[in-house]
Design a protein around this motif. Structure first.
Motif, PDB file in Angstrom:
ATOM      1  N   VAL A 256       0.787  -1.337  -0.035  1.00 17.90           N
ATOM      2  CA  VAL A 256      -0.126  -0.075   0.093  1.00 17.90           C
ATOM      3  C   VAL A 256       0.769   1.141   0.268  1.00 17.90           C
ATOM      4  O   VAL A 256       1.784   0.974   0.915  1.00 17.90           O
ATOM      5  CB  VAL A 256      -1.124   0.165   1.539  1.00 17.90           C
ATOM      6  CG1 VAL A 256      -1.921   1.292   2.028  1.00 17.90           C
ATOM      7  CG2 VAL A 256      -1.404  -1.699   1.652  1.00 17.90           C
ATOM      8  N   SER A 257       0.792   2.213  -1.311  1.00 17.77           N
ATOM      9  CA  SER A 257       1.726   3.410  -0.697  1.00 17.77           C
ATOM     10  C   SER A 257       0.984   4.804  -1.477  1.00 17.77           C
ATOM     11  O   SER A 257      -0.640   4.745  -1.866  1.00 17.77           O
ATOM     12  CB  SER A 257       2.641   3.485  -2.207  1.00 17.77           C
ATOM     13  OG  SER A 257       1.977   2.676  -3.215  1.00 17.77           O
ATOM     14  N   GLY A 258       1.436   5.617  -1.229  1.00 12.55           N
ATOM     15  CA  GLY A 258       0.573   6.998  -1.670  1.00 12.55           C
ATOM     16  C   GLY A 258       0.525   7.687  -0.381  1.00 12.55           C
ATOM     17  O   GLY A 258       1.425   8.184  -0.459  1.00 12.55           O
ATOM     18  N   ALA A 259      -0.831   8.648  -0.209  1.00 15.85           N
ATOM     19  CA  ALA A 259      -0.197   9.800   0.919  1.00 15.85           C
ATOM     20  C   ALA A 259       0.008   9.222   2.153  1.00 15.85           C
ATOM     21  O   ALA A 259      -0.679   8.068   2.403  1.00 15.85           O
ATOM     22  CB  ALA A 259      -1.828  10.584   0.833  1.00 15.85           C
ATOM     23  N   HIS A 260       0.137  10.117   2.993  1.00 12.27           N
ATOM     24  CA  HIS A 260       0.805   9.657   4.913  1.00 12.27           C
ATOM     25  C   HIS A 260      -1.028   8.589   5.236  1.00 12.27           C
ATOM     26  O   HIS A 260      -1.768   9.186   4.849  1.00 12.27           O
ATOM     27  CB  HIS A 260       0.752  10.767   5.683  1.00 12.27           C
ATOM     28  CG  HIS A 260       2.013  10.587   5.018  1.00 12.27           C
ATOM     29  ND1 HIS A 260       2.620  11.858   3.903  1.00 12.27           N
ATOM     30  CD2 HIS A 260       3.616   9.944   5.704  1.00 12.27           C
ATOM     31  CE1 HIS A 260       4.349  11.981   4.074  1.00 12.27           C
ATOM     32  NE2 HIS A 260       4.613  10.927   5.305  1.00 12.27           N
ATOM     33  N   PHE A 261      -0.726   7.648   5.698  1.00 12.79           N
ATOM     34  CA  PHE A 261      -1.127   6.614   6.435  1.00 12.79           C
ATOM     35  C   PHE A 261      -1.006   5.702   7.299  1.00 12.79           C
ATOM     36  O   PHE A 261       0.179   6.012   7.630  1.00 12.79           O
ATOM     37  CB  PHE A 261      -2.601   5.479   5.176  1.00 12.79           C
ATOM     38  CG  PHE A 261      -1.504   4.946   4.407  1.00 12.79           C
ATOM     39  CD1 PHE A 261      -1.293   3.469   5.618  1.00 12.79           C
ATOM     40  CD2 PHE A 261      -0.503   4.981   3.664  1.00 12.79           C
ATOM     41  CE1 PHE A 261      -0.740   2.523   5.103  1.00 12.79           C
ATOM     42  CE2 PHE A 261       0.883   3.751   3.384  1.00 12.79           C
ATOM     43  CZ  PHE A 261       0.077   2.777   3.904  1.00 12.79           C
ATOM     44  N   ARG A 262      -2.922   6.005   8.401  1.00 14.64           N
ATOM     45  CA  ARG A 262      -1.975   4.851   9.700  1.00 14.64           C
ATOM     46  C   ARG A 262      -3.132   3.261   9.425  1.00 14.64           C
ATOM     47  O   ARG A 262      -4.259   3.668   8.274  1.00 14.64           O
ATOM     48  CB  ARG A 262      -2.380   5.906  10.813  1.00 14.64           C
ATOM     49  CG  ARG A 262      -1.770   6.771  11.130  1.00 14.64           C
ATOM     50  CD  ARG A 262      -2.332   6.843  12.796  1.00 14.64           C
ATOM     51  NE  ARG A 262      -1.889   8.258  13.236  1.00 14.64           N
ATOM     52  CZ  ARG A 262      -1.913   9.448  13.069  1.00 14.64           C
ATOM     53  NH1 ARG A 262      -2.989   9.889  12.418  1.00 14.64           N
ATOM     54  NH2 ARG A 262      -0.830  10.478  13.798  1.00 14.64           N
ATOM     55  N   TYR A 263      -2.474   2.426   9.963  1.00 14.12           N
ATOM     56  CA  TYR A 263      -3.377   1.627   9.796  1.00 14.12           C
ATOM     57  C   TYR A 263      -3.293   0.570  11.361  1.00 14.12           C
ATOM     58  O   TYR A 263      -2.557   0.682  12.197  1.00 14.12           O
ATOM     59  CB  TYR A 263      -2.641   0.408   9.104  1.00 14.12           C
ATOM     60  CG  TYR A 263      -1.007   0.052   8.943  1.00 14.12           C
ATOM     61  CD1 TYR A 263      -0.794  -1.182  10.099  1.00 14.12           C
ATOM     62  CD2 TYR A 263      -0.236   0.502   8.692  1.00 14.12           C
ATOM     63  CE1 TYR A 263       0.966  -1.832   9.497  1.00 14.12           C
ATOM     64  CE2 TYR A 263       1.176   0.582   9.063  1.00 14.12           C
ATOM     65  CZ  TYR A 263       1.860  -0.757   9.701  1.00 14.12           C
ATOM     66  OH  TYR A 263       2.920  -0.773  10.330  1.00 14.12           O
ATOM     67  N   ARG A 264      -4.099  -0.028  10.854  1.00 14.73           N
ATOM     68  CA  ARG A 264      -4.108  -0.831  12.635  1.00 14.73           C
ATOM     69  C   ARG A 264      -4.294  -2.512  12.246  1.00 14.73           C
ATOM     70  O   ARG A 264      -5.017  -2.880  11.931  1.00 14.73           O
ATOM     71  CB  ARG A 264      -5.982  -1.333  13.256  1.00 14.73           C
ATOM     72  CG  ARG A 264      -6.215  -1.425  14.320  1.00 14.73           C
ATOM     73  CD  ARG A 264      -7.358  -1.635  15.285  1.00 14.73           C
ATOM     74  NE  ARG A 264      -7.815  -2.340  16.124  1.00 14.73           N
ATOM     75  CZ  ARG A 264      -7.780  -1.167  17.247  1.00 14.73           C
ATOM     76  NH1 ARG A 264      -6.808  -0.026  17.366  1.00 14.73           N
ATOM     77  NH2 ARG A 264      -6.882  -2.101  18.441  1.00 14.73           N
ATOM     78  N   ALA A 265      -3.026  -3.226  12.642  1.00 17.87           N
ATOM     79  CA  ALA A 265      -2.614  -4.369  12.406  1.00 17.87           C
ATOM     80  C   ALA A 265      -3.049  -5.032  13.686  1.00 17.87           C
ATOM     81  O   ALA A 265      -2.548  -4.295  15.210  1.00 17.87           O
ATOM     82  CB  ALA A 265      -0.637  -4.253  12.522  1.00 17.87           C
ATOM     83  N   ASP A 266      -4.034  -5.642  14.275  1.00 14.50           N
ATOM     84  CA  ASP A 266      -4.245  -6.109  14.797  1.00 14.50           C
ATOM     85  C   ASP A 266      -5.020  -5.741  16.004  1.00 14.50           C
ATOM     86  O   ASP A 266      -5.955  -4.832  15.474  1.00 14.50           O
ATOM     87  CB  ASP A 266      -3.266  -7.149  15.470  1.00 14.50           C
ATOM     88  CG  ASP A 266      -3.269  -8.687  14.803  1.00 14.50           C
ATOM     89  OD1 ASP A 266      -3.361  -9.344  14.298  1.00 14.50           O
ATOM     90  OD2 ASP A 266      -1.959  -9.243  15.411  1.00 14.50           O
ATOM     91  N   THR A 267      -4.678  -5.400  17.056  1.00 21.59           N
ATOM     92  CA  THR A 267      -4.603  -4.424  18.388  1.00 21.59           C
ATOM     93  C   THR A 267      -3.780  -2.897  18.301  1.00 21.59           C
ATOM     94  O   THR A 267      -3.955  -2.412  19.088  1.00 21.59           O
ATOM     95  CB  THR A 267      -4.662  -4.474  19.810  1.00 21.59           C
ATOM     96  OG1 THR A 267      -2.929  -4.921  20.054  1.00 21.59           O
ATOM     97  CG2 THR A 267      -5.573  -5.944  19.815  1.00 21.59           C
ATOM     98  N   VAL A 268      -2.623  -2.579  17.724  1.00 24.58           N
ATOM     99  CA  VAL A 268      -1.712  -1.749  16.913  1.00 24.58           C
ATOM    100  C   VAL A 268      -1.800  -0.709  16.287  1.00 24.58           C
ATOM    101  O   VAL A 268      -1.900  -1.306  15.116  1.00 24.58           O
ATOM    102  CB  VAL A 268      -0.220  -2.147  17.498  1.00 24.58           C
ATOM    103  CG1 VAL A 268       0.177  -1.544  17.090  1.00 24.58           C
ATOM    104  CG2 VAL A 268      -0.017  -3.345  18.509  1.00 24.58           C
TER     105      VAL A 268
END
Length: 293
Positions: A256-268
């Motif tokens: 995944v690439s592009g604008a700055h993004f956050r992601y939730r992996a499991d609980t983090v």
């Protein structure tokens, strides 16, 4: 870190009790210790923080590690073993105690304390896939962009997954606190009031093939386990008028690439980042689950 050894039997366990579990549900922790101690030789470790937690796992020797704690404690243990490249030869067990237990449940672990402890003693090892990203972070279950829930106020963003529970940017919280003290009463800080931005234009590639490109705004991206060695990817485009159909794909590598993004992996919750790649490693780690009927 307190350590207590019980009488030896044919199998030796290293039982690491997460400090959050001790504070939140001491009775369940006591029950887990009683059941495990009655069925196997046990060395009990009561770490006070992430560093002692890590040392306890590193010094386990030939003992089978058992984590008593919630989903975050389980993720921390897997991340530590992965970091030291010890997952292949180590079957991990968990007795879920705490508030966040959905991941353990989805992996097949009983959430009842007695049932989970008995599964540690009488269960079987199940090899499971692991998603590993290009910063050496791990995902046991699923990830989502943007996160299902916003980053808690005052915690600040993390620059990378935080398996040891160490804040990624303490300086940001200091700056936010300073801004709050400088803003006159009754005038909200723009920093504190700014909404959590969600991704709008992202490129999602699965095994090198573009599933969605930057010219198509998206509402959400989710990646979850599918068949052995494969992840299922779902991209929900922004709908205009009629609801847009999700874009689906399966593969071993997701970028995944592009604008700055956050992601939730499991609980983090991690990020912001401009690009991240996850690779599925088939059967990379083992978890003890109840034996079949």
């Amino acid at each position: 870190m307190a350590e207590v050894a019980t009488s030896a039997t044919s199998e030796q366990l290293l039982v690491v009790v997460d400090p959050v579990a001790r504070r939140s549900d001491g009775e369940s922790v006591r029950i887990a210790k009683d059941v495990l101690g009655a069925g196997a030789g046990m060395k009990l470790c009561l770490p006070e923080g992430p560093e002692e937690f890590a040392r306890a796992l590193a010094r386990r020797g030939s003992r089978r590690p058992v984590v008593v704690g919630d989903d975050r404690a389980l993720i921390r243990a897997v991340a530590l073993l992965h970091r030291h490249r010890e997952l292949a030869g180590c079957a991990l067990s968990v007795v879920p105690v705490g508030g966040a237990l959905s991941l353990a449940r989805s992996l097949g672990v009983p959430t009842g304390t007695v049932a989970a402890a008995r599964a540690v003693l009488d269960g079987v090892e199940r090899r499971m896939d692991l998603m590993v990203d290009d910063s050496d972070g791990v995902v046991l279950g699923a990830l989502r962009i943007p996160p299902l829930r916003p980053v808690p106020a005052g915690t600040g963003p993390q620059s990378a997954p935080d398996p040891d529970g160490v804040p990624g940017r303490p300086w940001l919280r200091t700056c936010q606190s300073l801004v709050r003290t400088l803003v006159p009463a009754g005038r909200p800080s723009r920093l504190a009031a700014a909404p959590e931005p969600g991704p709008s234009r992202l490129r999602v590639e699965v095994d090198g093939e573009t599933l969605v490109d930057l010219n198509q705004p998206v509402e959400a991206v989710s990646v979850s386990p599918a068949a052995a060695g494969v992840a299922s990817v779902e991209v929900r485009p922004v709908s205009v008028g009629a609801e847009a159909s999700p874009l689906l794909a399966q593969g071993r590598t997701v970028t995944v690439s592009g604008a700055h993004f956050r992601y939730r992996a499991d609980t983090v919750v991690s990020g912001p980042v401009r690009t991240r790649t996850w690779v599925v490693r088939e059967g990379a780690w083992g978890l003890t689950v109840p034996a079949g009927p």
